[in-house]
Write an enzyme that holds these catalytic residues in place. Structure first.
Site, PDB file in Angstrom:
ATOM      1  N   HIS A 156       0.746  -1.387  -0.030  1.00 51.49           N
ATOM      2  CA  HIS A 156      -0.052   0.069   0.022  1.00 51.49           C
ATOM      3  C   HIS A 156       0.880   1.187   0.164  1.00 51.49           C
ATOM      4  O   HIS A 156       0.461   2.298   0.707  1.00 51.49           O
ATOM      5  CB  HIS A 156      -1.061  -0.052   1.275  1.00 51.49           C
ATOM      6  CG  HIS A 156      -1.782  -1.309   1.472  1.00 51.49           C
ATOM      7  ND1 HIS A 156      -2.932  -1.578   0.802  1.00 51.49           N
ATOM      8  CD2 HIS A 156      -1.426  -2.460   2.061  1.00 51.49           C
ATOM      9  CE1 HIS A 156      -3.231  -2.739   1.271  1.00 51.49           C
ATOM     10  NE2 HIS A 156      -2.290  -3.197   2.178  1.00 51.49           N
ATOM     11  N   SER A 277      15.214  20.515 -16.214  1.00 54.51           N
ATOM     12  CA  SER A 277      13.916  21.417 -16.425  1.00 54.51           C
ATOM     13  C   SER A 277      14.187  22.874 -17.183  1.00 54.51           C
ATOM     14  O   SER A 277      15.373  23.107 -16.881  1.00 54.51           O
ATOM     15  CB  SER A 277      13.290  21.632 -15.303  1.00 54.51           C
ATOM     16  OG  SER A 277      12.451  22.986 -15.180  1.00 54.51           O
ATOM     17  N   LYS A 283      16.236  20.647 -10.840  1.00 57.69           N
ATOM     18  CA  LYS A 283      15.573  19.449 -11.149  1.00 57.69           C
ATOM     19  C   LYS A 283      16.343  18.319 -12.312  1.00 57.69           C
ATOM     20  O   LYS A 283      17.071  18.626 -13.102  1.00 57.69           O
ATOM     21  CB  LYS A 283      14.276  19.625 -11.813  1.00 57.69           C
ATOM     22  CG  LYS A 283      13.371  20.310 -10.828  1.00 57.69           C
ATOM     23  CD  LYS A 283      12.119  20.384 -11.237  1.00 57.69           C
ATOM     24  CE  LYS A 283      11.217  19.099 -11.345  1.00 57.69           C
ATOM     25  NZ  LYS A 283       9.937  18.880 -11.882  1.00 57.69           N
ATOM     26  N   GLU A 290       9.579   7.526 -16.896  1.00 57.90           N
ATOM     27  CA  GLU A 290       8.303   7.990 -17.232  1.00 57.90           C
ATOM     28  C   GLU A 290       7.941   7.560 -18.524  1.00 57.90           C
ATOM     29  O   GLU A 290       6.539   7.195 -18.825  1.00 57.90           O
ATOM     30  CB  GLU A 290       8.261   9.544 -17.015  1.00 57.90           C
ATOM     31  CG  GLU A 290       8.408   9.913 -15.543  1.00 57.90           C
ATOM     32  CD  GLU A 290       8.500  11.331 -15.423  1.00 57.90           C
ATOM     33  OE1 GLU A 290       8.366  11.912 -14.206  1.00 57.90           O
ATOM     34  OE2 GLU A 290       8.992  11.944 -16.386  1.00 57.90           O
TER      35      GLU A 290
END
Ligand code: ARG
Length: 459
Positions: A156, A277, A283, A290
């Protein structure tokens, strides 16, 4: 070149021609179409339809064509032929004239296309199998070089029990093993030759289909022509395997995206597979992962598409089936690309030992150990679970880990708890106890690594 001139008075509409053509995507089958055509020409010769000389002329022209298009298949699409079968035939006729027109005797594009597709799928399966094995090797090597790094295991998405990074790697080895075995299974049913099925009811010429099948490396010939030209089960099976494996890769990606997050901070991904970024200089985004995660969706889409195309489609061939290709080609390329990118990610990953351990220590992931400790002292598990839960609550209120609670506190909840509780709830103790088959104990993981290395021929 149209293949049906005689019956028609008018030319097809330009718009329809564009709509109907498959050359812009089935050009990738050029090699398979030529190989199957050569095999077919030999069969025609054996049945006396072509002379030896004619067959040899056809074969050399087709081999020449094969050489001409090697690595240049993309050029094929500039032609205005309807599909790859008419393109190969047209090129053959351009090379050897009238004789080229004999090749299509007894053959239909209906058995031709499914033969080409089976050959194409087979060659891709071999490449995929190699890549799946290579990715397994990467996981095993990563398990070996990061042996003993303790991290939290989750259920979970809550810290549940401690595991090791090696153990996590070996979980993916298992998934990939199943992926490979599924592919091997697809191969068994796929490697059967439909050539000689004609349009739908077999060919009227006396040919030896079994011999023809073996000459193209198939295990045998199909049994029923009506089924042979209608069957695309092998595409569905292949895309199911692709979908399951892509689902595994997407879970791998998601795990690593989380491990790489500022919140977890368990790993550092390499510059090789991340991007920055344009606005926020700090970043480092896990783009490669992804993209794998998202590309899974497009492979699942291809599976859905072929299932829906074939649902309720009457026997035998229908033009609907031309729509089987783009999804298949795209899904196989996507799967292969994702396997290669996953290897690149894994090879260049850095595990942050300290923060992994810290997270494992912090999450009360040793609470089960307290319950087990009490069970050993005769407390029924349900009661032991309750006591351990109360201790976790106490530790949370005191902002401490379970290991840092004083013995007097333990004793409030159970008199049976003694000083040996501490050695029972260290991370190492949690791991070492799980020695049963498939457990996380380092000795168990070590054995699994050795077994996997042997199986995968890693020396
Ligand atoms: N381009 C067609 C396909 O991909 C080849 C088979 C055509 N057969 C036919 N009867 N029109 O399915």
């Amino acid at each position: 070149m149209t293949l049906w001139g005689g019956r028609f008075i008018n030319e097809s509409h330009e718009l329809f021609k564009k709509f109907n053509t498959s050359l812009s995507f089935d050009y990738v089958l050029a090699e398979e179409d030529i190989i199957a055509s050569i095999a077919w020409s030999k069969t025609l010769m054996k049945s006396g339809i072509l002379t030896k000389k004619e067959q040899m002329t056809i074969e050399s022209a087709l081999l020449l064509l094969l050489r001409e298009i090697k690595d240049k298949t993309q050029n094929i699409i500039s032609s205005n032929c309807e599909d790859i079968h008419s393109w190969v035939e047209e090129k053959l006729i351009n090379k050897i004239g009238k004789l080229g027109k004999k090749l299509h005797t007894g053959r239909s594009r209906n058995d031709q296309i499914t033969t080409d597709l089976r050959l194409w799928c087979r060659s891709k399966i071999y490449i995929l199998l190699e890549n799946i094995i290579d990715l397994q090797k990467h996981f095993v090597l990563s398990a070996e070089s990061n042996y003993n790094i303790i991290m939290p295991g989750y259920t979970h998405l809550q810290r549940a029990q401690p595991i090791t990074f090696s153990y996590w790697c070996l979980a993916y080895v298992e998934m990939l093993r199943r992926d490979a075995s599924r592919l091997e299974d697809v191969l068994k049913r796929l490697n059967v030759s439909p050539l000689g099925s004609g349009a739908l009811s077999g060919t009227a010429w006396n040919i030896n289909r079994e011999e023809l099948a073996l000459s193209m490396g198939f295990d045998s010939a199909t049994n029923n022509a009506l089924d042979s030209v209608s069957d695309r089960d092998y595409i569905i099976e292949l895309l199911s395997s692709a979908s399951i494996s892509m689902m595994h890769l997407s879970r791998f990606s998601e795990d690593l995206i989380f491990f790489n997050s500022g919140e977890a901070d368990f790993i550092e991904l390499s510059d090789l597979i991340t991007s920055g970024s344009s606005l926020m200089p700090q970043k480092k985004n896990p783009d490669a992962l992804e993209l794998i995660r998202a590309k899974c969706g497009r492979v699942h889409g291809s599976l859905m598409s072929i299932l829906v195309i074939l649902k309720s489609l009457p026997l035998s061939y229908n033009k609907d089936m031309q729509e089987d290709k783009e999804g298949l080609f795209d899904a196989i390329k996507t799967w292969n690309d994702c396997l290669c990118i996953a290897m690149l990610v894994l090879k260049n990953i850095k595990i942050k030992n300290k923060s992994c351990r810290k997270a494992a220590e912090e999450g009360y992931s040793n609470a089960t150990e307290i319950a087990d400790y009490l069970v050993k002292k005769g407390v029924p598990f349900r009661e032991a679970h309750n006591i351990s839960g109360q201790l976790v609550l106490r530790a949370i209120t005191e902002k401490k880990s379970l290991n840092n609670l004083e013995l007097s506190i333990f004793k409030i909840y159970s008199n049976l708890i003694e000083d040996d509780i501490y050695q029972n709830i260290t991370l190492e103790a949690c791991l070492e106890k799980r020695i049963s088959q498939g457990g996380v104990a380092p000795s168990q993981v070590y054995e699994e690594i050795i077994k996997a290395k042997k199986r995968l021929n890693i020396f």
